[in-house]
Write a protein that holds these residues in place. Structure first.
Motif, PDB file in Angstrom:
ATOM      1  N   GLU A 106       0.587  -1.212   0.409  1.00 49.01           N
ATOM      2  CA  GLU A 106       0.183  -0.251   0.534  1.00 49.01           C
ATOM      3  C   GLU A 106       0.879   1.559   0.045  1.00 49.01           C
ATOM      4  O   GLU A 106       1.959   1.570   1.006  1.00 49.01           O
ATOM      5  CB  GLU A 106      -0.443   0.324   1.486  1.00 49.01           C
ATOM      6  N   ARG A 107       0.146   2.960  -0.834  1.00 52.06           N
ATOM      7  CA  ARG A 107       0.936   3.535  -1.039  1.00 52.06           C
ATOM      8  C   ARG A 107       0.404   5.001  -0.508  1.00 52.06           C
ATOM      9  O   ARG A 107      -0.784   4.799  -0.428  1.00 52.06           O
ATOM     10  CB  ARG A 107       1.621   3.405  -2.190  1.00 52.06           C
ATOM     11  N   VAL A 108       0.216   5.475   0.264  1.00 49.13           N
ATOM     12  CA  VAL A 108       0.687   7.253   0.250  1.00 49.13           C
ATOM     13  C   VAL A 108       0.896   7.886  -0.591  1.00 49.13           C
ATOM     14  O   VAL A 108       1.555   7.987  -0.414  1.00 49.13           O
ATOM     15  CB  VAL A 108       0.533   7.092   2.312  1.00 49.13           C
ATOM     16  N   ARG A 109       0.326   8.382  -1.492  1.00 46.72           N
ATOM     17  CA  ARG A 109      -0.046   9.604  -2.119  1.00 46.72           C
ATOM     18  C   ARG A 109       0.052  10.624  -2.089  1.00 46.72           C
ATOM     19  O   ARG A 109      -1.541  11.153  -1.254  1.00 46.72           O
ATOM     20  CB  ARG A 109      -0.297   9.190  -3.678  1.00 46.72           C
ATOM     21  N   PHE A 110       0.613  11.766  -2.351  1.00 44.40           N
ATOM     22  CA  PHE A 110      -0.296  13.049  -1.984  1.00 44.40           C
ATOM     23  C   PHE A 110       1.037  14.005  -3.225  1.00 44.40           C
ATOM     24  O   PHE A 110       1.748  13.346  -3.461  1.00 44.40           O
ATOM     25  CB  PHE A 110       0.100  14.051  -0.684  1.00 44.40           C
ATOM     26  N   GLN A 111       0.226  15.670  -3.987  1.00 42.86           N
ATOM     27  CA  GLN A 111       0.981  16.209  -4.036  1.00 42.86           C
ATOM     28  C   GLN A 111       1.441  16.780  -3.796  1.00 42.86           C
ATOM     29  O   GLN A 111       1.192  18.060  -2.992  1.00 42.86           O
ATOM     30  CB  GLN A 111      -0.254  16.901  -5.050  1.00 42.86           C
ATOM     31  N   LEU A 112       2.826  17.228  -3.941  1.00 37.18           N
ATOM     32  CA  LEU A 112       3.724  18.089  -3.553  1.00 37.18           C
ATOM     33  C   LEU A 112       3.417  19.948  -3.768  1.00 37.18           C
ATOM     34  O   LEU A 112       2.897  20.203  -5.474  1.00 37.18           O
ATOM     35  CB  LEU A 112       5.348  18.503  -3.371  1.00 37.18           C
ATOM     36  N   PRO A 113       3.751  20.272  -2.824  1.00 43.27           N
ATOM     37  CA  PRO A 113       3.511  21.704  -3.979  1.00 43.27           C
ATOM     38  C   PRO A 113       3.978  22.071  -5.101  1.00 43.27           C
ATOM     39  O   PRO A 113       3.156  23.704  -5.642  1.00 43.27           O
ATOM     40  CB  PRO A 113       4.299  22.775  -2.721  1.00 43.27           C
ATOM     41  N   THR A 114       5.098  22.011  -5.561  1.00 46.90           N
ATOM     42  CA  THR A 114       5.440  21.946  -6.829  1.00 46.90           C
ATOM     43  C   THR A 114       5.009  21.280  -7.629  1.00 46.90           C
ATOM     44  O   THR A 114       4.727  21.054  -8.345  1.00 46.90           O
ATOM     45  CB  THR A 114       6.806  21.718  -6.861  1.00 46.90           C
ATOM     46  N   GLY A 115       3.846  20.403  -7.749  1.00 45.68           N
ATOM     47  CA  GLY A 115       2.523  19.970  -8.695  1.00 45.68           C
ATOM     48  C   GLY A 115       3.380  18.451  -8.457  1.00 45.68           C
ATOM     49  O   GLY A 115       2.249  17.667  -9.618  1.00 45.68           O
ATOM     50  N   HIS A 116       4.128  17.770  -8.493  1.00 43.41           N
ATOM     51  CA  HIS A 116       3.995  17.074  -8.335  1.00 43.41           C
ATOM     52  C   HIS A 116       4.005  15.496  -7.600  1.00 43.41           C
ATOM     53  O   HIS A 116       3.282  15.954  -6.785  1.00 43.41           O
ATOM     54  CB  HIS A 116       6.026  16.468  -7.841  1.00 43.41           C
ATOM     55  N   GLN A 117       4.131  14.708  -8.281  1.00 40.69           N
ATOM     56  CA  GLN A 117       3.125  13.040  -7.088  1.00 40.69           C
ATOM     57  C   GLN A 117       4.284  12.979  -6.558  1.00 40.69           C
ATOM     58  O   GLN A 117       5.368  11.931  -7.378  1.00 40.69           O
ATOM     59  CB  GLN A 117       2.124  12.363  -7.862  1.00 40.69           C
ATOM     60  N   PHE A 118       3.929  12.450  -5.196  1.00 43.86           N
ATOM     61  CA  PHE A 118       4.917  11.647  -4.215  1.00 43.86           C
ATOM     62  C   PHE A 118       3.669  10.699  -3.692  1.00 43.86           C
ATOM     63  O   PHE A 118       2.721  10.662  -3.329  1.00 43.86           O
ATOM     64  CB  PHE A 118       5.228  13.226  -3.403  1.00 43.86           C
ATOM     65  N   GLU A 119       5.196   9.971  -3.382  1.00 46.93           N
ATOM     66  CA  GLU A 119       4.026   9.321  -2.801  1.00 46.93           C
ATOM     67  C   GLU A 119       5.059   7.972  -1.291  1.00 46.93           C
ATOM     68  O   GLU A 119       6.622   7.725  -2.085  1.00 46.93           O
ATOM     69  CB  GLU A 119       3.702   8.079  -3.542  1.00 46.93           C
ATOM     70  N   LEU A 120       4.866   7.110  -0.180  1.00 44.68           N
ATOM     71  CA  LEU A 120       5.779   6.488   0.939  1.00 44.68           C
ATOM     72  C   LEU A 120       4.399   4.798   1.166  1.00 44.68           C
ATOM     73  O   LEU A 120       3.700   4.580   0.903  1.00 44.68           O
ATOM     74  CB  LEU A 120       5.327   7.538   1.999  1.00 44.68           C
ATOM     75  N   TYR A 121       5.915   4.564   0.651  1.00 46.38           N
ATOM     76  CA  TYR A 121       5.345   2.882   1.426  1.00 46.38           C
ATOM     77  C   TYR A 121       6.604   2.763   1.787  1.00 46.38           C
ATOM     78  O   TYR A 121       7.541   2.617   1.715  1.00 46.38           O
ATOM     79  CB  TYR A 121       4.959   1.945  -0.841  1.00 46.38           C
ATOM     80  N   ALA A 122       5.569   1.084   2.741  1.00 45.20           N
ATOM     81  CA  ALA A 122       6.479   0.491   3.654  1.00 45.20           C
ATOM     82  C   ALA A 122       7.367  -1.207   3.445  1.00 45.20           C
ATOM     83  O   ALA A 122       7.827  -1.439   3.257  1.00 45.20           O
ATOM     84  CB  ALA A 122       5.737  -0.008   5.032  1.00 45.20           C
ATOM     85  N   TYR A 123       6.428  -1.823   1.970  1.00 44.75           N
ATOM     86  CA  TYR A 123       6.712  -2.931   1.995  1.00 44.75           C
ATOM     87  C   TYR A 123       7.036  -2.869  -0.108  1.00 44.75           C
ATOM     88  O   TYR A 123       6.576  -2.244  -0.640  1.00 44.75           O
ATOM     89  CB  TYR A 123       5.621  -3.714   2.339  1.00 44.75           C
ATOM     90  N   LYS A 124       7.683  -3.841  -0.676  1.00 44.86           N
ATOM     91  CA  LYS A 124       7.898  -4.215  -1.781  1.00 44.86           C
ATOM     92  C   LYS A 124       8.825  -5.179  -1.783  1.00 44.86           C
ATOM     93  O   LYS A 124      10.182  -5.328  -0.760  1.00 44.86           O
ATOM     94  CB  LYS A 124       8.868  -3.733  -2.641  1.00 44.86           C
ATOM     95  N   LYS A 125       8.640  -6.665  -1.883  1.00 45.94           N
ATOM     96  CA  LYS A 125       9.121  -7.807  -2.251  1.00 45.94           C
ATOM     97  C   LYS A 125      10.632  -7.845  -2.689  1.00 45.94           C
ATOM     98  O   LYS A 125      11.173  -6.594  -3.330  1.00 45.94           O
ATOM     99  CB  LYS A 125       8.715  -8.844  -3.608  1.00 45.94           C
ATOM    100  N   HIS A 126      11.437  -8.188  -1.859  1.00 41.60           N
ATOM    101  CA  HIS A 126      12.924  -8.818  -1.260  1.00 41.60           C
ATOM    102  C   HIS A 126      13.090  -9.807  -2.544  1.00 41.60           C
ATOM    103  O   HIS A 126      12.631 -10.945  -2.329  1.00 41.60           O
ATOM    104  CB  HIS A 126      13.667  -8.729  -0.433  1.00 41.60           C
ATOM    105  N   VAL A 127      13.579  -8.800  -4.072  1.00 43.59           N
ATOM    106  CA  VAL A 127      14.107  -9.857  -4.797  1.00 43.59           C
ATOM    107  C   VAL A 127      16.232 -10.555  -4.122  1.00 43.59           C
ATOM    108  O   VAL A 127      15.927 -11.195  -5.462  1.00 43.59           O
ATOM    109  CB  VAL A 127      13.900  -9.911  -5.817  1.00 43.59           C
ATOM    110  N   GLY A 128      16.390 -10.038  -3.847  1.00 47.41           N
ATOM    111  CA  GLY A 128      17.815  -9.592  -3.770  1.00 47.41           C
ATOM    112  C   GLY A 128      18.338  -9.230  -5.302  1.00 47.41           C
ATOM    113  O   GLY A 128      18.002  -8.704  -6.183  1.00 47.41           O
ATOM    114  N   ASN A 129      19.581  -9.247  -4.908  1.00 44.52           N
ATOM    115  CA  ASN A 129      21.177  -9.203  -6.387  1.00 44.52           C
ATOM    116  C   ASN A 129      21.676  -9.743  -7.316  1.00 44.52           C
ATOM    117  O   ASN A 129      22.163  -9.531  -7.840  1.00 44.52           O
ATOM    118  CB  ASN A 129      21.645  -7.650  -5.928  1.00 44.52           C
ATOM    119  N   GLY A 130      20.746 -10.773  -6.688  1.00 44.32           N
ATOM    120  CA  GLY A 130      21.830 -12.374  -7.588  1.00 44.32           C
ATOM    121  C   GLY A 130      23.057 -12.865  -6.583  1.00 44.32           C
ATOM    122  O   GLY A 130      22.942 -14.282  -7.721  1.00 44.32           O
TER     123      GLY A 130
END
Length: 311
Positions: A106-130
């Motif tokens: 899940e991501r939390v998205r909000f618009q910055l004063p500069t007009g950019h869409q910015f988001e925060l998240y806590a989880y992304k699958k760890h796949v390693g570097n091989g």
């Protein structure tokens, strides 16, 4: 340095004009590792030494540019706390459900004063570097394909009211100001560019004052050394990639760099070096009359394309 709160840049979604041409460019010329395609047709990549599933996402569109940039936070409790703090700051937020992006929570998205869409998240699958977690070698086969950046490093974004962005990032999100560029004295020395970090890198994100909102200047890809930056420039030459600036060294951040354009006209950077700041360091100030050296230290040149071309 204790790593809490916002940890690092996590991903950027770019708009490209021809997805298949761009897929081959980012995979074979830049040398990112392709990690999947979702039901929306978006293509996912990561740097060879990144552990998480993705960092650069490409979307077919009619115009080039950036859709959003996301940063990883420590955990779900931190995500909830930061969302509350952003709302208390006066900015509305939206929750993007887990799975909207491949292998991303899940991501939390909000618009910055500069007009950019910015988001925060806590989880992304760890796949390693091989390379594995037990007695690994220093690099693998992915480190030799194309320019082979190690990871997504930072973005430079253009838009109005960077002063409000600075307040949000430093007072709410826990970043600190590392360097800045100020305008001429006759204009009151306004901050024209700010470079901020949530780690001990010279910048994890940067902003330049610009009248149009939501613009991308460049996405930066980390190289392991100055030698690898120079190698990347050779690969650009061999593949007839349009180069903007470099190879050279910045005065700002002391980073070593080449700027170039992808097939859609999005600027990207291959970047190495820089010093290692900490939050108690006093920010460095560059005056606009010396910013030629800040941009291109050996030449002291203000490149017109750098100042004017954004997507």
């Amino acid at each position: 340095m204790a790593m809490t709160g916002v940890l690092r840049p996590g991903h950027a979604q770019l708009r490209v004009l021809d997805l298949e041409v761009s897929r081959k460019f980012y995979r074979d010329v830049i040398g990112l590792v392709e990690t999947g395609t979702d039901a929306q047709g978006r293509v996912y990549f990561k740097g060879w030494d990144e552990r998480d599933h993705n960092s650069i996402v490409l979307r077919q569109a009619d115009t080039a540019g950036i859709d959003f940039v996301g940063f990883k936070v420590l955990d779900a409790a931190t995500l909830d706390k930061l969302e509350r703090n952003v709302r208390e700051f006066g900015i509305s937020t939206a929750r993007i459900p887990a799975g909207d992006m491949l292998e991303t929570g899940e991501r939390v998205r909000f618009q910055l004063p500069t007009g950019h869409q910015f988001e925060l998240y806590a989880y992304k699958k760890h796949v390693g570097n091989g390379l594995g977690q037990l007695n690994p070698p220093p690099w693998g086969s992915d480190a030799d394909r194309g320019m082979a950046p190690t990871r997504f490093d930072h973005c430079l974004l253009y838009g109005p009211d960077i002063a409000a962005n600075k307040k949000l990032f430093t007072e709410v999100l826990g970043f600190y100001l590392v360097e800045r560029v100020i305008g001429p004295k006759e204009a009151g020395e306004p901050e024209m560019a700010i470079f901020m970090s949530c780690s001990n890198k010279t910048h994890d994100i940067a902003f330049v004052e610009h009248p149009e909102p939501g613009k991308l200047h460049h996405v930066s890809l980390r190289m392991s050394s100055w030698e690898r930056v120079q190698r990347a420039s050779d690969i650009m030459g061999m593949n007839k990639v349009a180069i903007d600036i470099g190879p050279t060294r910045h005065g700002v951040t002391r980073g070593e760099t080449v700027y170039a354009w992808d097939p859609s006209g999005n600027r990207f950077e291959t970047f190495a070096g820089g010093y290692e700041p900490y939050p108690d360091y006093e920010p460095i100030t560059w005056t606009f009359d010396q910013f030629g050296h800040g941009l291109d230290f050996p030449n002291g040149k203000l490149h017109e394309s750098f100042l004017t071309i954004v997507t």
